[in-house]
Design a protein around this motif. Structure first.
Motif, PDB file in Angstrom:
ATOM      1  N   MET A   1     -22.473  64.884 131.240  1.00  0.00           N
ATOM      2  CA  MET A   1     -22.770  66.286 131.586  1.00  0.00           C
ATOM      3  C   MET A   1     -22.064  66.624 132.898  1.00  0.00           C
ATOM      4  N   PRO A   2     -21.247  67.663 132.942  1.00  0.00           N
ATOM      5  CA  PRO A   2     -20.514  68.011 134.149  1.00  0.00           C
ATOM      6  C   PRO A   2     -21.451  68.271 135.318  1.00  0.00           C
ATOM      7  N   GLY A   3     -21.052  67.778 136.496  1.00  0.00           N
ATOM      8  CA  GLY A   3     -21.836  68.033 137.696  1.00  0.00           C
ATOM      9  C   GLY A   3     -23.162  67.305 137.714  1.00  0.00           C
ATOM     10  N   SER A   4     -23.283  66.171 136.977  1.00  0.00           N
ATOM     11  CA  SER A   4     -24.548  65.454 136.938  1.00  0.00           C
ATOM     12  C   SER A   4     -24.372  64.050 137.485  1.00  0.00           C
ATOM     13  N   SER A   5     -25.491  63.437 137.848  1.00  0.00           N
ATOM     14  CA  SER A   5     -25.465  62.071 138.336  1.00  0.00           C
ATOM     15  C   SER A   5     -26.776  61.400 137.982  1.00  0.00           C
ATOM     16  N   VAL A   6     -26.764  60.067 137.981  1.00  0.00           N
ATOM     17  CA  VAL A   6     -27.965  59.295 137.706  1.00  0.00           C
ATOM     18  C   VAL A   6     -28.206  58.358 138.868  1.00  0.00           C
ATOM     19  N   ILE A   7     -29.415  58.359 139.401  1.00  0.00           N
ATOM     20  CA  ILE A   7     -29.751  57.475 140.511  1.00  0.00           C
ATOM     21  C   ILE A   7     -31.099  56.830 140.223  1.00  0.00           C
ATOM     22  N   GLY A 105     -44.908  66.399 132.559  1.00  0.00           N
ATOM     23  CA  GLY A 105     -44.869  66.353 131.102  1.00  0.00           C
ATOM     24  C   GLY A 105     -44.083  67.505 130.528  1.00  0.00           C
ATOM     25  N   SER A 106     -42.868  67.660 131.003  1.00  0.00           N
ATOM     26  CA  SER A 106     -42.086  68.874 130.736  1.00  0.00           C
ATOM     27  C   SER A 106     -41.504  68.945 129.334  1.00  0.00           C
ATOM     28  N   GLY A 107     -41.274  67.798 128.680  1.00  0.00           N
ATOM     29  CA  GLY A 107     -40.606  67.825 127.374  1.00  0.00           C
ATOM     30  C   GLY A 107     -39.233  68.462 127.507  1.00  0.00           C
ATOM     31  N   SER A 136     -34.237  61.463 127.025  1.00  0.00           N
ATOM     32  CA  SER A 136     -33.480  62.310 126.098  1.00  0.00           C
ATOM     33  C   SER A 136     -33.988  63.748 126.139  1.00  0.00           C
ATOM     34  N   ALA A 137     -35.304  63.939 126.225  1.00  0.00           N
ATOM     35  CA  ALA A 137     -35.856  65.293 126.325  1.00  0.00           C
ATOM     36  C   ALA A 137     -35.403  65.962 127.617  1.00  0.00           C
ATOM     37  N   LEU A 138     -35.367  65.205 128.703  1.00  0.00           N
ATOM     38  CA  LEU A 138     -34.927  65.760 129.984  1.00  0.00           C
ATOM     39  C   LEU A 138     -33.457  66.163 129.929  1.00  0.00           C
ATOM     40  N   ARG A 139     -32.646  65.389 129.255  1.00  0.00           N
ATOM     41  CA  ARG A 139     -31.215  65.718 129.155  1.00  0.00           C
ATOM     42  C   ARG A 139     -31.001  66.972 128.317  1.00  0.00           C
ATOM     43  N   ILE A 140     -31.767  67.107 127.240  1.00  0.00           N
ATOM     44  CA  ILE A 140     -31.681  68.331 126.444  1.00  0.00           C
ATOM     45  C   ILE A 140     -32.081  69.533 127.292  1.00  0.00           C
ATOM     46  N   ALA A 141     -33.185  69.385 128.031  1.00  0.00           N
ATOM     47  CA  ALA A 141     -33.659  70.478 128.890  1.00  0.00           C
ATOM     48  C   ALA A 141     -32.614  70.843 129.932  1.00  0.00           C
ATOM     49  N   ALA A 142     -32.052  69.841 130.593  1.00  0.00           N
ATOM     50  CA  ALA A 142     -31.071  70.104 131.647  1.00  0.00           C
ATOM     51  C   ALA A 142     -29.847  70.819 131.097  1.00  0.00           C
ATOM     52  N   ASN A 144     -29.636  72.771 128.434  1.00  0.00           N
ATOM     53  CA  ASN A 144     -29.966  74.155 128.081  1.00  0.00           C
ATOM     54  C   ASN A 144     -30.194  75.019 129.310  1.00  0.00           C
ATOM     55  N   ILE A 145     -30.870  74.464 130.301  1.00  0.00           N
ATOM     56  CA  ILE A 145     -31.198  75.234 131.503  1.00  0.00           C
ATOM     57  C   ILE A 145     -29.941  75.607 132.276  1.00  0.00           C
ATOM     58  N   THR A 146     -29.065  74.639 132.495  1.00  0.00           N
ATOM     59  CA  THR A 146     -27.874  74.916 133.296  1.00  0.00           C
ATOM     60  C   THR A 146     -26.919  75.870 132.576  1.00  0.00           C
ATOM     61  N   ALA A 147     -26.937  75.842 131.241  1.00  0.00           N
ATOM     62  CA  ALA A 147     -26.101  76.781 130.491  1.00  0.00           C
ATOM     63  C   ALA A 147     -26.623  78.202 130.631  1.00  0.00           C
ATOM     64  N   ARG A 148     -27.953  78.360 130.659  1.00  0.00           N
ATOM     65  CA  ARG A 148     -28.550  79.690 130.705  1.00  0.00           C
ATOM     66  C   ARG A 148     -28.758  80.204 132.124  1.00  0.00           C
ATOM     67  N   HIS A 149     -28.946  79.277 133.070  1.00  0.00           N
ATOM     68  CA  HIS A 149     -29.303  79.679 134.439  1.00  0.00           C
ATOM     69  C   HIS A 149     -28.453  78.910 135.454  1.00  0.00           C
ATOM     70  N   PRO A 150     -27.258  79.370 135.733  1.00  0.00           N
ATOM     71  CA  PRO A 150     -26.374  78.649 136.655  1.00  0.00           C
ATOM     72  C   PRO A 150     -26.937  78.489 138.055  1.00  0.00           C
ATOM     73  N   ALA A 151     -27.902  79.324 138.427  1.00  0.00           N
ATOM     74  CA  ALA A 151     -28.480  79.231 139.774  1.00  0.00           C
ATOM     75  C   ALA A 151     -29.498  78.106 139.894  1.00  0.00           C
ATOM     76  N   VAL A 152     -29.865  77.477 138.786  1.00  0.00           N
ATOM     77  CA  VAL A 152     -30.907  76.453 138.805  1.00  0.00           C
ATOM     78  C   VAL A 152     -30.288  75.068 138.971  1.00  0.00           C
ATOM     79  N   GLN A 153     -30.786  74.332 139.962  1.00  0.00           N
ATOM     80  CA  GLN A 153     -30.416  72.936 140.158  1.00  0.00           C
ATOM     81  C   GLN A 153     -31.539  72.069 139.615  1.00  0.00           C
TER      82      GLN A 153
END
Length: 340
Positions: A1-7, A105-107, A136-142, A144-153
Motif C-alpha cells: 500500500m503506497p505511503g504505508s509502513s509496518v512497525i 474492535g473496528s473490523g 486483514s480487516a485493518l488493511r481493507i479498512a485502511a 478504503n479510508i485513504t481512498a475516500r478521505h485523503p486527509a485521514v492518517q
C-alpha cells in the motif's frame, strides 16, 4: 500500500511524517493459540452450565458469516446504528472538536466512515487508530479510508483491544469508539471491569462513543438472532466446526442445532448450541474427551439489551458525563457520546 509502513510496538506509537498508513502489532504474551483454544474449550465444556468464550466465534469463517449477518433484513442493529451515525456525525464532531479517533474492535470500519467524513470536512489532518485482532480487516479498512478521505492518517493497531488502553493518554485529546453494541456481549462483571478500565485510561475531557442496543419487543429480538436464511445458525455452529478444524474434535455438526431466546428478566438474548445426539468431543491437544448428552446446551454468546435511563445512571458511576444521546426514530438503538 503506497505511503504505508509496518512497525512493532516497543515504547510509544508516533504518527510518522509522510506515511498515510501504518500498522502496529501490539506485543502479545507468549503462548500457543491452538493450546489456548483447547484449554478454553475443555474448561468451558466441563463447566456447569457449559459455555464457550464468544471470542472464538470470530475465526476467518466466522468473520465472513458475521459480515453476512449484518446484511440480513432481520438483523436491524448494524444498519440502525449506521443510520444514527450518518445523521449525527457532524453533531459529534461539533461537540468533540479535533481529536484522535480510536476505535476498539473496528473490523473494516464501515460505519466509522460517516464520522471520518464529518471530521475531514472540518480538519485538515484527521488521525484514526482502528484496533482489531484481524490484520486483514485493518488493511481493507485502511485502503478504503485513504481512498475516500485523503486527509485521514491511519495507524492500524493489530491486537486485542484490551491491549490498546494504554494508548489513550498518549493520543489525548481523543474520542474512543466502541460500537455495534459489543458491550452487550459482556457479563455484568466484565462490563463493570471494562467501563472502569476505559474510564481509568482516558484523560479528563476525552470522549467515549458507545453504541448500545435497547430493550424492545421479544419477537423483534428473537427474529434478529434466528434469521430465516439460517446464517446466524451457521455462525453459532461454526465454533464447533472450528474445533473440528483446529482441535480434531470430531463433533458431528448434523447433531447440533442453534438456539437463541430472549430472557426478559435478564434483558439478554441467550445464544446456545443444543446437542441432538450424545457426543464425545475430543480435545486432541490436551488428550481429553468430553461427553455431552443429548439435549444438553452450550452457551456461546449473550447479547444484552439496555434501558437508556439505567445505562446513563450506570455510566455516571464510572465518571462519565453523558453529553449527547442519539437514537433512531423507533428507539431501537442508541449511540451515547460521553465525556470523561
Amino acid at each position: 500500500m503506497p505511503g504505508s509502513s509496518v512497525i512493532t510496538r516497543r515504547d510509544r506509537i508516533s504518527w510518522q511524517a509522510g506515511a498515510q498508513v501504518q500498522f502496529v502489532v501490539l506485543e502479545r504474551l507468549e503462548g500457543d493459540p491452538i493450546l489456548d483454544f483447547a484449554t478454553a474449550a475443555a474448561e468451558g465444556l466441563t463447566a456447569h452450565p457449559r459455555s464457550l468464550p464468544c471470542r472464538y466465534l470470530y475465526d476467518h469463517r466466522g468473520s465472513e458469516l458475521f459480515e453476512k449477518i449484518c446484511e440480513l433484513p432481520e438483523y436491524y442493529l448494524t444498519r440502525t446504528e449506521a443510520s444514527i451515525l450518518a445523521r449525527h456525525a457532524a453533531d459529534i464532531r461539533q461537540e468533540t472538536g479535533q481529536v484522535t479517533l480510536i476505535e476498539l474492535g473496528s473490523g473494516t470500519s464501515v460505519k466509522t466512515d460517516y464520522l471520518l467524513a464529518a471530521y475531514s470536512r472540518k480538519d485538515h489532518n484527521v488521525r484514526y487508530m482502528p484496533v482489531d485482532i484481524s490484520e486483514s480487516a485493518l488493511r481493507i479498512a485502511a485502503r478504503n479510508i485513504t481512498a475516500r478521505h485523503p486527509a485521514v492518517q491511519v495507524v492500524g493497531i493489530v491486537g486485542q483491544y484490551e491491549l490498546a488502553f494504554s494508548l489513550f493518554r498518549e493520543h489525548s485529546p481523543s474520542l474512543v469508539l466502541f460500537l455495534g453494541s459489543t458491550l452487550g456481549n459482556l457479563s455484568e462483571e466484565e462490563t463493570a471491569e471494562f467501563l472502569s478500565r476505559i474510564a481509568g485510561s482516558l484523560s479528563a475531557g476525552d470522549y467515549f462513543l458507545l453504541g448500545i442496543d435497547l430493550v424492545k419487543d421479544a419477537a423483534i429480538l428473537e427474529s434478529a438472532y434466528n434469521d430465516s436464511a439460517g446464517i446466524t445458525a451457521q455462525f453459532t455452529e461454526n465454533i464447533f466446526a472450528r474445533m473440528n478444524r483446529e482441535l480434531d474434535a470430531g463433533v458431528d455438526l448434523a447433531g447440533i442445532e442453534h438456539v437463541a431466546t430472549y430472557d426478559s428478566k435478564r434483558q439478554e438474548v441467550d445464544i446456545r448450541v443444543r446437542f441432538l445426539t450424545e457426543q464425545e468431543i475430543s480435545i486432541t491437544p490436551l488428550h481429553q474427551v468430553v461427553k455431552i448428552p443429548a439435549g444438553e446446551e452450550v452457551r456461546v454468546e449473550i447479547s444484552k439489551k439496555f434501558i437508556l435511563e439505567d445505562m446513563k445512571r450506570d455510566l455516571a458511576q464510572f465518571g462519565f458525563e453523558v453529553r449527547r444521546v442519539f437514537t433512531d426514530d423507533e428507539k431501537k438503538f442508541a449511540v451515547l457520546l460521553l465525556r470523561r
